[in-house]
Structure formats: C-alpha cells, structure tokens
Enzyme design. Structure first.
Site, PDB file in Angstrom:
ATOM      1  N   GLN A 143       0.843  -1.199   0.000  1.00 28.03           N
ATOM      2  CA  GLN A 143       0.000   0.000   0.000  1.00 28.03           C
ATOM      3  C   GLN A 143       0.877   1.247   0.000  1.00 28.03           C
ATOM      4  O   GLN A 143       2.000   1.244   0.523  1.00 28.03           O
ATOM      5  CB  GLN A 143      -0.935   0.008   1.209  1.00 28.03           C
ATOM      6  CG  GLN A 143      -0.263  -0.103   2.557  1.00 28.03           C
ATOM      7  CD  GLN A 143      -1.241  -0.063   3.716  1.00 28.03           C
ATOM      8  OE1 GLN A 143      -2.395   0.308   3.546  1.00 28.03           O
ATOM      9  NE2 GLN A 143      -0.772  -0.420   4.909  1.00 28.03           N
ATOM     10  N   HIS A 199      -3.370   8.180   6.624  1.00 26.07           N
ATOM     11  CA  HIS A 199      -2.647   7.754   5.417  1.00 26.07           C
ATOM     12  C   HIS A 199      -2.093   8.966   4.672  1.00 26.07           C
ATOM     13  O   HIS A 199      -0.913   9.014   4.297  1.00 26.07           O
ATOM     14  CB  HIS A 199      -3.593   6.992   4.482  1.00 26.07           C
ATOM     15  CG  HIS A 199      -3.931   5.610   4.937  1.00 26.07           C
ATOM     16  ND1 HIS A 199      -4.499   4.676   4.113  1.00 26.07           N
ATOM     17  CD2 HIS A 199      -3.790   4.995   6.136  1.00 26.07           C
ATOM     18  CE1 HIS A 199      -4.701   3.548   4.772  1.00 26.07           C
ATOM     19  NE2 HIS A 199      -4.281   3.727   6.014  1.00 26.07           N
ATOM     20  N   TYR A 272      -4.610   5.351  19.086  1.00 24.77           N
ATOM     21  CA  TYR A 272      -3.722   4.422  18.383  1.00 24.77           C
ATOM     22  C   TYR A 272      -3.233   5.025  17.073  1.00 24.77           C
ATOM     23  O   TYR A 272      -2.042   5.003  16.761  1.00 24.77           O
ATOM     24  CB  TYR A 272      -4.446   3.103  18.129  1.00 24.77           C
ATOM     25  CG  TYR A 272      -3.615   2.062  17.422  1.00 24.77           C
ATOM     26  CD1 TYR A 272      -2.617   1.356  18.102  1.00 24.77           C
ATOM     27  CD2 TYR A 272      -3.816   1.764  16.071  1.00 24.77           C
ATOM     28  CE1 TYR A 272      -1.858   0.391  17.460  1.00 24.77           C
ATOM     29  CE2 TYR A 272      -3.067   0.802  15.423  1.00 24.77           C
ATOM     30  CZ  TYR A 272      -2.088   0.115  16.119  1.00 24.77           C
ATOM     31  OH  TYR A 272      -1.325  -0.840  15.477  1.00 24.77           O
ATOM     32  N   TYR A 273      -4.147   5.594  16.308  1.00 30.75           N
ATOM     33  CA  TYR A 273      -3.743   6.201  15.038  1.00 30.75           C
ATOM     34  C   TYR A 273      -3.169   7.597  15.223  1.00 30.75           C
ATOM     35  O   TYR A 273      -2.391   8.065  14.380  1.00 30.75           O
ATOM     36  CB  TYR A 273      -4.899   6.171  14.039  1.00 30.75           C
ATOM     37  CG  TYR A 273      -4.944   4.823  13.362  1.00 30.75           C
ATOM     38  CD1 TYR A 273      -4.073   4.508  12.332  1.00 30.75           C
ATOM     39  CD2 TYR A 273      -5.801   3.833  13.816  1.00 30.75           C
ATOM     40  CE1 TYR A 273      -4.065   3.264  11.745  1.00 30.75           C
ATOM     41  CE2 TYR A 273      -5.802   2.571  13.231  1.00 30.75           C
ATOM     42  CZ  TYR A 273      -4.927   2.294  12.193  1.00 30.75           C
ATOM     43  OH  TYR A 273      -4.899   1.048  11.624  1.00 30.75           O
ATOM     44  N   GLN A 274      -3.501   8.255  16.305  1.00 28.72           N
ATOM     45  CA  GLN A 274      -2.814   9.511  16.608  1.00 28.72           C
ATOM     46  C   GLN A 274      -1.341   9.226  16.858  1.00 28.72           C
ATOM     47  O   GLN A 274      -0.464   9.925  16.347  1.00 28.72           O
ATOM     48  CB  GLN A 274      -3.433  10.198  17.820  1.00 28.72           C
ATOM     49  CG  GLN A 274      -2.760  11.528  18.149  1.00 28.72           C
ATOM     50  CD  GLN A 274      -3.499  12.325  19.196  1.00 28.72           C
ATOM     51  OE1 GLN A 274      -4.604  11.987  19.592  1.00 28.72           O
ATOM     52  NE2 GLN A 274      -2.896  13.390  19.679  1.00 28.72           N
ATOM     53  N   ARG A 275      -1.069   8.181  17.630  1.00 26.49           N
ATOM     54  CA  ARG A 275       0.319   7.788  17.878  1.00 26.49           C
ATOM     55  C   ARG A 275       1.047   7.528  16.564  1.00 26.49           C
ATOM     56  O   ARG A 275       2.166   8.007  16.334  1.00 26.49           O
ATOM     57  CB  ARG A 275       0.308   6.528  18.762  1.00 26.49           C
ATOM     58  CG  ARG A 275       1.645   5.857  19.030  1.00 26.49           C
ATOM     59  CD  ARG A 275       2.099   4.854  17.984  1.00 26.49           C
ATOM     60  NE  ARG A 275       1.025   4.051  17.447  1.00 26.49           N
ATOM     61  CZ  ARG A 275       1.169   3.235  16.397  1.00 26.49           C
ATOM     62  NH1 ARG A 275       2.325   3.172  15.759  1.00 26.49           N
ATOM     63  NH2 ARG A 275       0.154   2.524  15.945  1.00 26.49           N
ATOM     64  N   HIS A 428     -11.671   4.536  10.766  1.00 26.91           N
ATOM     65  CA  HIS A 428     -11.231   3.672  11.868  1.00 26.91           C
ATOM     66  C   HIS A 428     -12.188   3.714  13.056  1.00 26.91           C
ATOM     67  O   HIS A 428     -11.902   3.147  14.112  1.00 26.91           O
ATOM     68  CB  HIS A 428      -9.818   4.050  12.308  1.00 26.91           C
ATOM     69  CG  HIS A 428      -8.765   3.628  11.335  1.00 26.91           C
ATOM     70  ND1 HIS A 428      -8.497   2.307  11.070  1.00 26.91           N
ATOM     71  CD2 HIS A 428      -7.931   4.350  10.549  1.00 26.91           C
ATOM     72  CE1 HIS A 428      -7.537   2.231  10.164  1.00 26.91           C
ATOM     73  NE2 HIS A 428      -7.181   3.454   9.830  1.00 26.91           N
ATOM     74  N   HIS A 430     -15.566   3.111  15.492  1.00 28.73           N
ATOM     75  CA  HIS A 430     -16.438   1.997  15.873  1.00 28.73           C
ATOM     76  C   HIS A 430     -17.833   2.537  16.184  1.00 28.73           C
ATOM     77  O   HIS A 430     -18.007   3.725  16.467  1.00 28.73           O
ATOM     78  CB  HIS A 430     -15.873   1.276  17.091  1.00 28.73           C
ATOM     79  CG  HIS A 430     -14.650   0.470  16.798  1.00 28.73           C
ATOM     80  ND1 HIS A 430     -14.115  -0.428  17.693  1.00 28.73           N
ATOM     81  CD2 HIS A 430     -13.852   0.421  15.697  1.00 28.73           C
ATOM     82  CE1 HIS A 430     -13.049  -0.996  17.158  1.00 28.73           C
ATOM     83  NE2 HIS A 430     -12.861  -0.488  15.950  1.00 28.73           N
TER      84      HIS A 430
END
Length: 748
Positions: A143, A199, A272-275, A428, A430
């Site tokens: 990717q 991304h 998690y994605y901020q990290r 991402h 929920h």
C-alpha cells in the site's frame, strides 16, 4: 547618481537571493541542523541518555552493515520478508545518515548511498505491488501508506549525506528515484494523497520532506495544500468503506492538521492512530520549522500539534498504554518510537515543559538530533518533573463541538474511567456511542475490545485487518454500551455514523471524591434517545472508588435492549440462579451477535442483581437495579470464528424488553486474594441495594444503600442546564433543592 543607486540596489538584491539560495541548500536541515550537529559533537561523552542511545543505534546499524544490502523485489503483505526488509532498510538508512553526521565516519554515508542507488536501479522499472488488497497499491509495499513511510525516513537519510554526494549522484537519485517516487504517491494515487486521514498525513509529509531536501517548491506546495485537481469521482471510498473526500474539502498537510485535531489536541481517529500519525506530523513540522520558519508551523491552529502530544499522553493508562478507542491494538504505548519523537520535539519546540522529561526518562531513548540532545541535557541536569495525569475532558472535531472523550482518574491513577462520546473517527471509528472502559492501575477491569488484527504477523491475514474487525470489533455489541433490537448504532453504516456525534450534557471533576460526566446520543437509533451519566465516587470507609453508571433510554417504541459488561477475570458468584448451556449456540446471526457464544442464562429474582468476579487478585462486583423479567446472560466471544482470530473473552449482559428504561449499575472493587498466602480478604460486596427512585423527562434519581445501612442519593438533570440553574424535586415526600446539573447527598 541614479544609475549608481540602481546598481547598488541590484547588487543588494542579488546578494539577498544568494543568501536565500545558500540557506535553502544547507544540509542537514530536516531534523538535524549544522549548528545542532556541532553542539552534539561537543557534548558527546557528557550526556548519559544521549550517549547510550547513540551507542545502541551504532551497534544496530553496524550489525546491519555487516549483513550487506538487500533490496528484494516486493511481493509480500505486512510481516512477509520483502515487506519487513524494505521497512528495515528505511529505518537503517535514517539511522545511518544521522550516525554519519554525528560521528563523521564515511562508512555510514557509503551504506546510505549504496542502498539508495540499489533502489534507484530497481524503481524506474518497478511495477505496482502484486498484492491487490489496498485501495492505493504501492510499489515497494502493498500500500502507498508504507511507501510513504519509506520516503519520510529516507528523506532524512538523503539530507544527511546530501553534501557528501556528488552533484551528478544527487541529480541521478532525484531524477530516477525521488521525484518519480513523490509523483507516484501523490499525482498517481490521489485517492491516497488527497484526503484527510492518517494515510494522507504520511503521504503529505513524505512529499514535503523530500521537497525540502531537493528545494522543490512545486512539490512542497503539493504537500502543504494537496493536489489542485485530483479527478476523483464523488463518493470514492477506501477499503474500510470510508469516504475519500467530501466535496469541497481542503487537502494537504495543513488540512490534515486543521480537520482531524480538536482545539484540545484530540485526534478524531483515536489514540492508536494519533500515535502512528504523530511521527509524520512532528518530523515534517520540525523540518518546516528548520527550513521554512516563516510558516510558523508550530503556531498553526493555536499550536495544536504541540498540544496534541500532551493530549495523547493523557490517553494512556498507568503503564503508558494507549486506551484502545476505535481501531486500536492493545499494548501500544508511549514507549513506541513515534512517541519518543513526539515527546522530544514537543519539549524542544513547546516551551521546555519539564513534565515531558519524566516520560522521556522512562522511554530510555532520545532522538539523535537537536531536540533529543536538549531532552538528554535537561534530564542530566536534574530538570525532570513528574507528568501529572489528572481527570480530563478532550473535545472532538475541528471546532471542538463534535463530542469528545472524558477520562476520570482517582488518586495516582488507581482507577481510570474512559468515557467515549465522540464523533465517528473516520474509517477507523467503531459504532460504540456512549461506551466506556475501566482500569485499575494498568489492569483492564471492564475492557474495550480494540481491533481485530495481528499487526505485521503474516500468518494472520498478511498482518492486515481481519474480516472480524468489521463483523465483530466495530459492531456495537462488542462494546460496553446499549444495543437496541440486536442492531448496531447507525445500522453499522459509516455514511450515517459519520454525520453524527454525541453531545456533552455536563461534567464536574472539581472534587476527586465525586467526579461526574454525562452525555447524550440522539441519532444512534431512529426515535430513541440515549443519555448516560458516569460517576466515580469514594464511599466513606472505602479505600477504592466505585463507579455508578446510569444509562437512560427513551424511545418511541417497545424494544429489546442489551446492556453488556466485558469484564476481565473469573466468575466468583451471583445472587441469581442461572442455567449453563451444555450445547453452545451463537447469541444471534448478525451485527456481531454471531460471534458471541451463549454460555449461561438467568432471570432476575431480587431488587438488585449482583455478579462478582476476581481479576488480578482483586474482587469486583457489578450491582444492577433489576426489573421483572430481566434476562441475565453470560457470553463468550469466539462463535463463528474458525480461524481463531478473536480472543475468547467473557461478557455479562442484561437483556430487557421495554420502551423507556434506566440501566442503573455500580461497579465496585473490594478486597483481595493472595495466591501465596491463599488468604481471601473482603470478598463480598459492600452494596446492599441500588434502586431507581425517580425517573421522568427531567430527572433521574438513584438511591444506594450499603451493608452498613448508609444511604446515598444521586439526582441527575436529564437536560443540558446551566450550572446556576436552581432545581427542586420531591422524592418520597422529601424535597430536594440544588443548583446545577446534579445533586448528591447522604440521606440521614
């Protein structure tokens, strides 16, 4: 005289241009600067943490050089050899470039140069990656996201050896490798590059950082502001069903700061994605600060990038692990390389906050750059202060008006309650409106499942998201919230969920003995309103707080409501009878229910249902005010999971048929058990009764009775009131008067 004056002006102008060109061509300039390198060299041997980090990095890179360079033809998903080798290559190149600058040993420059030319030789004829799963396939990786990782790190390596290379070598690399690489992940993949998402942050940073090294103004413009005309069709989506870009939405690096971050520094995709995104956000910002200080990047949106580091650190448990809100792998923590970067840069550019030094000291590693040296010097000089994690409410949304996340803490993180009433969280996110999780120290008591993925483990779906992430982890039943008619919030549809968010009713963290937060959700189910209030409260004579949970549901129709608790530990006892299932069957057929085994079923027989469990040598009891015909279910995750992709965690669920109702519960820690002495202490609940004593459109009230016959009354205003508003309510012939959104008293 006039001609002479013009000549002077012209010479001055030429001088200014020359000065700008010299400054623009100075290397290194991204994360290292010439003056910074000189200071580092002078301090070597006198700064223990920096010296130790340098020694470890040198040993790692030296071992890699001994192995030789391998740039295999790409073929694997995450976790496979080619994927991991190219990933290790870019990490080693970045480190080798830094070592060359600090140690002035040419072997590191040779290593970077030789690897770069191997990539240059293969890249020009390299097709897109053979694995077709991604919505934006890369060339080196499956990717474009990972290709962008490569360029972010490799840009730093190139910057470090730029002056050492010949002009001919630089021209060849830029023409055949770097410029085509930047064009591929941007112009050729606009669906990846031109959006607001973690991304794209990586893609923007990758193009921007190589632009700064090459002094390419067009590429830098593209990185900062996105592609002007990307040709993407309306409604284009990624693999997770997330919308690529809304019509008229701004793109580029600056837009990726403006939109996902709230003014408090909360990142809408979750910690998690901020990290994960903090690395490109902050290293590109650092590079911009060094090369283009006139942009004042660290002041952008009122300094939100620097604020976000503190916000992110506050979204960790007592062990430094990030709360798994939305898609989040459990165990990821502030010991990750991304947070080493974030802490060092935030310290250096954010006012030298001494509390950040305590995190850096725990990390036992610093960046080998100007910021890392300053952190190490400050630690050496005894400037460390403890990082104070207190109760906090972080707003969500670009304007801070799309819900948020509340974190209630008791004592020295003895107990931590995480309440999520945020926006969808992009692709991402929920379907878990008004959900929560509970921790004692670093141990989960009531858990959030997190994601369904084995990151970078090739044998498990190529290390990528598993189908169970959609069929289980994202579904509402996987979370500690209310589910109506076995259907997920927003019917589990992203295009609906992304339009809505919950709203804060009120909060009050001013008294550590009684902390409260309340929020409302009106769109999860048509015609139904959810109103949840959570209290962390210290009872007299108890050394640990209890959690009081009031979930009020108001609907236009009769419904089945399921109210799960995903507890961690082993069942000890219940005050109700239940029948275990000898033949396990799934609880349902869809919306995540197909993944739950029904293990046992019981019925309410008392005013209060109580269930106790033992976790990490501590007893806990969940007490719930019961209603006639409540079903009490014990469940376990793992049905319809032939490849064992899901953890076999347990759950306890209250099932109720009603139109309007209140789920009133208490989660109570008590006592302990020693496996060494085999002593059980205080293993029984201190709660005798919990009763909803009033509930209408305006107020909900509960009475708690302890085994010592002490009675506590909590009244909640169900409307969003000003703190100064006066209230009066009569309960059992007694009048209660108060100001603000809630009332608490001990009944005499």
């Amino acid at each position: 005289m006039k001609i002479k004056h013009h000549i002077v002006l012209l010479l001055t102008f030429i001088g200014l241009i020359t000065a700008v060109e010299v400054k623009a061509q100075e290397h290194p300039s991204l994360i290292l600067t010439k003056s910074g390198v000189e200071k580092i060299r002078k301090e070597l041997g006198t700064v223990p943490l920096f010296d130790a980090t340098l020694k470890n990095v040198q040993a790692e890179v030296d071992a890699e050089i001994e192995l030789g360079i391998d740039t295999p033809i790409p073929k694997d998903f995450s976790g496979g050899y080619t994927h991991e080798k190219h990933k290790r290559n870019f990490l080693m190149m970045q480190k080798a470039g830094v070592l060359f600058q600090i140690l002035q040993d040419e072997k590191y420059a040779v290593y970077v140069r030789d690897m770069l030319f191997q990539y240059e030789a293969m890249y020009k004829d390299l097709p897109v990656h053979p694995q077709t799963r991604s919505y934006a396939r890369g060339k080196l990786f499956w990717q474009c996201l990972n290709d962008s990782n490569w360029l972010v790190y490799t840009s730093q390596a190139y910057d470090c050896i730029y002056d050492w290379l010949s002009k001919k070598e630089r021209k060849k690399l830029e023409k055949n490798l770097f410029k085509p690489f930047a064009d591929f992940i941007s112009i050729e993949n606009p669906q990846f590059f031109n959006r607001v998402h973690n991304h794209s942050t990586w893609g923007n940073a990758a193009v921007g950082m190589i632009a700064l090294v090459m002094d390419d103004a067009e590429l830098l413009e593209r990185a900062l502001y996105g592609l002007k005309d990307d040709g993407l069709p309306a409604g284009a989506k990624d693999n997770d069903g997330g919308l690529i870009r809304e019509e008229g939405q701004q793109t580029g690096f600056l837009a990726n700061i403006d939109e996902p971050f709230s003014p408090d520094g909360y990142y809408t995709e979750g910690p998690y994605y901020q990290r994960y995104a903090m690395y490109p956000f902050l290293v590109f910002a650092e590079a911009l600060q060094n090369v283009k200080p006139e942009l004042k990047i660290f002041e952008h949106k009122n300094g939100v990038l620097l604020k976000s580091v503190t916000a992110l650190l506050n979204l960790t448990d007592a062990d430094g692990k990030f709360f798994p809100l939305n898609d989040g792998q459990k165990g990821m923590s502030y010991y990750s390389r991304e947070l080493v970067t974030a802490v060092d840069i935030a310290y250096y550019y954010g006012g030298l906050n001494p509390q950040l030094l305590s995190i850096a000291a725990k990390q036992q590693s610093v960046l080998l750059d100007d910021s890392g040296l300053e952190v190490a010097l400050a630690i050496r000089d005894g400037k460390v202060k403890p990082f104070q994690k207190k109760s906090i409410n972080l707003t969500d949304g670009a304007d801070g008006k799309q819900g948020g996340v509340g974190v209630l803490r008791s004592g020295n993180e003895d107990f931590t309650l995480v309440f999520k009433y945020a926006a969808q969280g992009l692709s991402h996110g929920h379907y878990d409106k008004l959900s929560y999780s509970l921790y004692e120290k670093g141990n989960e008591v009531i858990q959030d499942y997190g994601l369904a993925r084995f990151v970078n483990i090739e044998q498990k779906g190529g290390g990528n998201y598993l189908k169970e992430n959609k069929t289980w982890a994202k579904q509402s039943i996987a979370h500690n919230t209310v589910i109506q008619n076995e259907t997920s919030h927003f019917s589990g549809k992203y295009e609906i969920g992304s339009k809505h968010h919950s709203d804060l009713n009120f909060k009050d963290f001013s008294n550590e003995d009684f902390q409260i937060i309340s929020a409302k959700e009106t769109n999860a189910y048509p015609g139904t309103e959810l109103n949840r209030t959570l209290v962390m409260m210290n009872l007299k004579g108890s050394d640990k707080p209890i959690v009081i949970d009031l979930m009020k549901v108001v609907s236009n129709t009769q419904n089945q409501y399921d109210f799960p608790f995903y507890f961690m530990g082993q069942v000890v006892n219940t005050n109700f009878n239940y029948v275990t299932e000898n033949s396990l069957k799934p609880l349902g057929t869809k919306n995540g229910y197909q993944h739950l085994w029904l293990e046992a079923k019981g019925k309410s027989s008392e005013e209060i249902n109580q269930f106790s469990f033992l976790n990490k040598e501590v007893f806990y009891t969940i007490s719930t005010a019961s209603q006639k015909n409540d079903e009490l279910l014990f469940t376990r995750i793992g049905a319809n999971d032939p490849e064992f992709n899901l953890r076999r965690d347990a759950g306890y669920m209250i099932r109720r048929n009603a139109k309007n109702t209140v789920f009133a519960s208490i989660i109570e820690p008590h006592g302990s058990y020693s496996h060494v002495s085999e002593f059980s202490v205080d293993s029984k609940s201190h709660i005798e009764n919990l009763k909803v004593v009033h509930d209408d459109e305006n107020y909900t009230a509960v009475k708690i009775t302890t085994v010592d016959k002490e009675q506590h009354l909590i009244i909640i205003s169900n409307n969003k009131d000003k703190n100064s508003k006066e209230h009066t309510l009569i309960i059992n012939d007694k009048e209660y008067n108060w100001k603000g959104s809630y009332h608490y008293s001990i009944i005499k």
